[in-house]
Design a protein around this motif. Structure first.
Motif, PDB file in Angstrom:
ATOM      1  N   GLY A  58       0.808  -1.212   0.000  1.00  0.00           N
ATOM      2  CA  GLY A  58       0.000   0.000   0.000  1.00  0.00           C
ATOM      3  C   GLY A  58       0.840   1.259   0.000  1.00  0.00           C
ATOM      4  O   GLY A  58       2.051   1.235  -0.223  1.00  0.00           O
ATOM      5  N   ASP A  59       0.150   2.354   0.273  1.00  0.00           N
ATOM      6  CA  ASP A  59       0.733   3.687   0.258  1.00  0.00           C
ATOM      7  C   ASP A  59       1.051   4.104   1.691  1.00  0.00           C
ATOM      8  O   ASP A  59       0.163   4.206   2.530  1.00  0.00           O
ATOM      9  N   LEU A  60       2.322   4.359   1.966  1.00  0.00           N
ATOM     10  CA  LEU A  60       2.721   4.784   3.305  1.00  0.00           C
ATOM     11  C   LEU A  60       2.115   6.125   3.681  1.00  0.00           C
ATOM     12  O   LEU A  60       1.983   6.437   4.872  1.00  0.00           O
ATOM     13  N   ASN A  61       1.754   6.922   2.686  1.00  0.00           N
ATOM     14  CA  ASN A  61       1.190   8.248   2.952  1.00  0.00           C
ATOM     15  C   ASN A  61      -0.318   8.222   3.179  1.00  0.00           C
ATOM     16  O   ASN A  61      -0.927   9.273   3.356  1.00  0.00           O
ATOM     17  N   GLU A  62      -0.915   7.035   3.148  1.00  0.00           N
ATOM     18  CA  GLU A  62      -2.352   6.911   3.383  1.00  0.00           C
ATOM     19  C   GLU A  62      -2.581   6.436   4.816  1.00  0.00           C
ATOM     20  O   GLU A  62      -2.458   5.237   5.107  1.00  0.00           O
ATOM     21  N   PRO A  63      -2.892   7.338   5.731  1.00  0.00           N
ATOM     22  CA  PRO A  63      -2.957   6.981   7.152  1.00  0.00           C
ATOM     23  C   PRO A  63      -3.993   5.929   7.491  1.00  0.00           C
ATOM     24  O   PRO A  63      -3.827   5.189   8.462  1.00  0.00           O
ATOM     25  N   ASP A  64      -5.073   5.835   6.711  1.00  0.00           N
ATOM     26  CA  ASP A  64      -6.122   4.866   6.993  1.00  0.00           C
ATOM     27  C   ASP A  64      -6.021   3.613   6.129  1.00  0.00           C
ATOM     28  O   ASP A  64      -6.913   2.762   6.160  1.00  0.00           O
ATOM     29  N   GLY A  65      -4.926   3.490   5.376  1.00  0.00           N
ATOM     30  CA  GLY A  65      -4.762   2.327   4.514  1.00  0.00           C
ATOM     31  C   GLY A  65      -4.353   1.091   5.300  1.00  0.00           C
ATOM     32  O   GLY A  65      -3.874   1.173   6.439  1.00  0.00           O
ATOM     33  N   ASP A  66      -4.540  -0.080   4.686  1.00  0.00           N
ATOM     34  CA  ASP A  66      -4.196  -1.339   5.349  1.00  0.00           C
ATOM     35  C   ASP A  66      -2.721  -1.406   5.726  1.00  0.00           C
ATOM     36  O   ASP A  66      -2.366  -1.895   6.809  1.00  0.00           O
ATOM     37  N   LEU A  67      -1.853  -0.925   4.842  1.00  0.00           N
ATOM     38  CA  LEU A  67      -0.422  -0.983   5.113  1.00  0.00           C
ATOM     39  C   LEU A  67      -0.043  -0.131   6.314  1.00  0.00           C
ATOM     40  O   LEU A  67       0.642  -0.595   7.237  1.00  0.00           O
ATOM     41  N   ARG A  68      -0.476   1.115   6.308  1.00  0.00           N
ATOM     42  CA  ARG A  68      -0.121   2.026   7.391  1.00  0.00           C
ATOM     43  C   ARG A  68      -0.655   1.541   8.722  1.00  0.00           C
ATOM     44  O   ARG A  68       0.034   1.603   9.748  1.00  0.00           O
ATOM     45  N   ARG A  69      -1.881   1.027   8.736  1.00  0.00           N
ATOM     46  CA  ARG A  69      -2.463   0.528   9.978  1.00  0.00           C
ATOM     47  C   ARG A  69      -1.689  -0.679  10.502  1.00  0.00           C
ATOM     48  O   ARG A  69      -1.417  -0.790  11.700  1.00  0.00           O
ATOM     49  N   ALA A  70      -1.335  -1.598   9.592  1.00  0.00           N
ATOM     50  CA  ALA A  70      -0.599  -2.790  10.007  1.00  0.00           C
ATOM     51  C   ALA A  70       0.775  -2.431  10.555  1.00  0.00           C
ATOM     52  O   ALA A  70       1.234  -3.019  11.547  1.00  0.00           O
ATOM     53  N   MET A  71       1.419  -1.455   9.947  1.00  0.00           N
ATOM     54  CA  MET A  71       2.740  -1.038  10.421  1.00  0.00           C
ATOM     55  C   MET A  71       2.643  -0.331  11.767  1.00  0.00           C
ATOM     56  O   MET A  71       3.492  -0.521  12.645  1.00  0.00           O
ATOM     57  N   ASP A  72       1.612   0.464  11.943  1.00  0.00           N
ATOM     58  CA  ASP A  72       1.440   1.169  13.215  1.00  0.00           C
ATOM     59  C   ASP A  72       1.122   0.201  14.352  1.00  0.00           C
ATOM     60  O   ASP A  72       1.479   0.459  15.518  1.00  0.00           O
ATOM     61  N   GLU A  73       0.457  -0.905  14.018  1.00  0.00           N
ATOM     62  CA  GLU A  73       0.077  -1.872  15.044  1.00  0.00           C
ATOM     63  C   GLU A  73       1.178  -2.879  15.342  1.00  0.00           C
ATOM     64  O   GLU A  73       1.123  -3.579  16.356  1.00  0.00           O
ATOM     65  N   ALA A  74       2.181  -2.971  14.470  1.00  0.00           N
ATOM     66  CA  ALA A  74       3.246  -3.955  14.653  1.00  0.00           C
ATOM     67  C   ALA A  74       4.137  -3.579  15.836  1.00  0.00           C
ATOM     68  O   ALA A  74       4.463  -2.407  16.038  1.00  0.00           O
ATOM     69  N   GLU A  75       4.522  -4.579  16.604  1.00  0.00           N
ATOM     70  CA  GLU A  75       5.394  -4.332  17.754  1.00  0.00           C
ATOM     71  C   GLU A  75       6.811  -3.995  17.322  1.00  0.00           C
ATOM     72  O   GLU A  75       7.487  -3.190  17.959  1.00  0.00           O
TER      73      GLU A  75
END
Length: 236
Positions: free
Chosen positions: A177-194
């Motif tokens: 996904g797009d790192l610049n899309e705050p609500d995208g699946d990629l950004r959410r998964a990265m933010d939730e990763a430990e």
């Protein structure tokens, strides 16, 4: 044809409104943020099935004995137990790609969205970029005699589709996904990763393929032989 004053002023007003809206539309388009494409691979979900490898080969017509992405499998022995360790590999589409400056003809470059590409019509097949890549992610295509590599399936992405390897991953181990899309699946998964890690961080290339569950001993040069077929060995 006669045009009265009222009709002329009315048509002139429409023309003026259309002219005024053109700069506004251009400004709005310019204001749209450029995407920064990236991939997240969750090693806890990868089962080493090679579906990503096979789908990539079919999607991109990769020649025999060559791979744009591959899952290398290792056996890890610890405390009397042997486990399998899966390590998917592909071009890391670095923010500081070492393959770009070494190309003598400018055949490789980074797109505004971060995907690193190769112009096969300009490439002379010298192999400098292959040697410069710290991820062993490039090869000389023996059919075209030019450099070849993962493109993040940019042709699919621009059509609104996922890269072939992501779409075919049976374990859902790959997220694109797009790192610049705050609500995208990629950004959410990265933010939730430990913990997020990248391969070869000491190279300073700023890779944009991130891993969850990457063990430190597998982040650099791995002092081990894979237990299944390995793209690097096939190309030598």
């Amino acid at each position: 044809m006669k045009i009265n004053r009222r009709s002329f002023l009315k048509s002139a007003g429409v023309l003026a409104a259309g002219t005024a809206s053109a700069p506004a539309a251009a400004a709005e388009a310019a204001a749209e943020p450029t995407p920064r494409w990236a991939m997240l691979i969750d090693l806890r979900k990868c089962i080493g099935c090679q579906a990503c490898t096979v789908s990539c080969i079919h999607e991109n017509a990769v020649p025999e004995d060559s791979y744009r992405t591959v899952v290398t499998t290792y056996e890890v022995a610890s405390e009397g137990r042997v486990d399998a360790y899966m390590l998917p590999r592909l071009c890391n589409h670095c923010a500081n790609p070492p393959c770009v400056p070494v190309c003598p003809v400018g055949a490789t470059w980074a797109e505004p969205g971060g995907a690193v590409l190769v112009d096969n019509e300009r490439c002379v097949g010298c192999g400098y970029c292959v040697q410069a890549c710290p991820y062993d992610a490039r090869f000389i295509n023996h059919e075209t005699q030019t450099a070849d590599k993962c493109t993040f399936c940019l042709h699919r992405v621009e059509a609104g589709l996922l890269p072939a390897c992501v779409e075919s991953c049976v374990g859902g181990a790959r997220i694109f996904g797009d790192l610049n899309e705050p609500d995208g699946d990629l950004r959410r998964a990265m933010d939730e990763a430990e913990s997020l890690k990248v391969l070869r961080p000491e190279q300073g290339t700023a890779p944009h393929v991130f891993y969850i569950g990457l063990e430190p001993e597998f982040a650099g040069d791995v002092d081990a032989e894979p237990v299944l077929w390995d793209a690097r060995a096939e190309r030598r």
